[in-house]
Design a protein around this motif. Structure first.
Motif, PDB file in Angstrom:
ATOM      1  N   ASN A  69      -7.736  -5.398   6.316  1.00 37.86           N
ATOM      2  CA  ASN A  69      -7.408  -4.837   7.627  1.00 37.86           C
ATOM      3  C   ASN A  69      -6.745  -3.471   7.503  1.00 37.86           C
ATOM      4  N   LEU A 122      -8.167   0.728   8.813  1.00 35.41           N
ATOM      5  CA  LEU A 122      -7.463   1.613   9.745  1.00 35.41           C
ATOM      6  C   LEU A 122      -7.812   3.065   9.437  1.00 35.41           C
ATOM      7  N   GLN A 154      -1.874   0.601  18.162  1.00 35.93           N
ATOM      8  CA  GLN A 154      -1.756  -0.838  18.360  1.00 35.93           C
ATOM      9  C   GLN A 154      -2.409  -1.616  17.229  1.00 35.93           C
ATOM     10  N   LYS A 155      -3.557  -1.137  16.748  1.00 36.42           N
ATOM     11  CA  LYS A 155      -4.227  -1.833  15.643  1.00 36.42           C
ATOM     12  C   LYS A 155      -3.344  -1.854  14.404  1.00 36.42           C
ATOM     13  N   CYS A 156      -2.646  -0.753  14.173  1.00 38.15           N
ATOM     14  CA  CYS A 156      -1.734  -0.682  13.037  1.00 38.15           C
ATOM     15  C   CYS A 156      -0.564  -1.640  13.239  1.00 38.15           C
ATOM     16  N   ASP A 166      -0.551  -4.369  14.919  1.00 37.37           N
ATOM     17  CA  ASP A 166      -1.041  -5.738  14.739  1.00 37.37           C
ATOM     18  C   ASP A 166      -1.087  -6.104  13.254  1.00 37.37           C
TER      19      ASP A 166
END
Length: 201
Positions: free
Chosen positions: A100, A104, A117-119, A121
């Motif tokens: 994951n 990024l 936000q992805k980071c 998470d």
């Protein structure tokens, strides 16, 4: 392999570690699932998943002979087999988080004023994994001092856990080394009660 997957599913199923302390506080003596839920007052499904994780980590034991499921805190050292299964499950989770992280493309928001936000998470998952590893380390240290496990076994297991933690935290630290990103990541872990100096960020 089947047993490893069972451990992995149990540990992966619970992200939040906030109610671990509450569970351990109430399990000095045998207590049923329903009574434990009444004392803790949290979401029952989440509590049960947390109990399963604590079981896999060697913090709790159950009494399967009862018609109801009872839990009790377990101070005994894990067998080599159980510890190996636990580490295998940790490492399976780690592979997921490393993947994951690698996906990024950018860590910071476009305005440069915070993490994407992805980071966030991914960092949440990493944070919980490291917390769990540190809990196992803390228990091993206690068992070592209490002569519940030999110093050699405890030190060897702690060394493996340290290597596990260092690998994932180094991956986080190396994702982007500019000052703004490093500060943002440090701020995130400070807010989530991580001791950054231990992880060399």
């Amino acid at each position: 392999m089947k047993l490893i997957l069972i451990y992995w599913k149990i540990i992966q199923s619970t992200l939040a570690t906030e109610n671990y302390d509450s569970i351990l506080k109430e399990t000095s003596n045998w207590i049923s699932t329903n009574d434990l839920h009444k004392k803790i007052g949290t979401d029952k499904a989440q509590m049960i998943e947390s109990c399963k994780t604590l079981l896999a980590m060697g913090y709790l034991k159950t009494n399967p002979k009862q018609s109801k499921l009872f839990y009790r805190k377990d101070d005994k050292a894990q067998s080599e087999f159980d510890f190996t299964m636990l580490m295998d499950a940790f490492e399976m989770n780690q592979k997921t988080e490393l993947h994951n992280l690698s996906q990024l493309s950018s860590v910071m928001r476009n305005d440069g004023k915070g993490l994407r936000q992805k980071c966030l998470d991914v960092l949440e998952h990493v944070n919980e994994e490291v917390k769990r590893a540190n809990m196992v380390k803390a228990k091993l240290d206690y068992q070592k001092k209490s002569s519940l496990v030999s110093a050699g076994i405890a030190d060897e297991r702690i060394k493996k856990l340290d290597a596990y933690i260092e690998k994932i935290m180094n991956a986080v630290a190396s994702k982007n080394k500019d000052d703004v990103t490093v500060k943002a990541i440090q701020t995130y872990f400070k807010q989530h009660e991580m001791k950054l100096e231990e992880f060399k960020i």
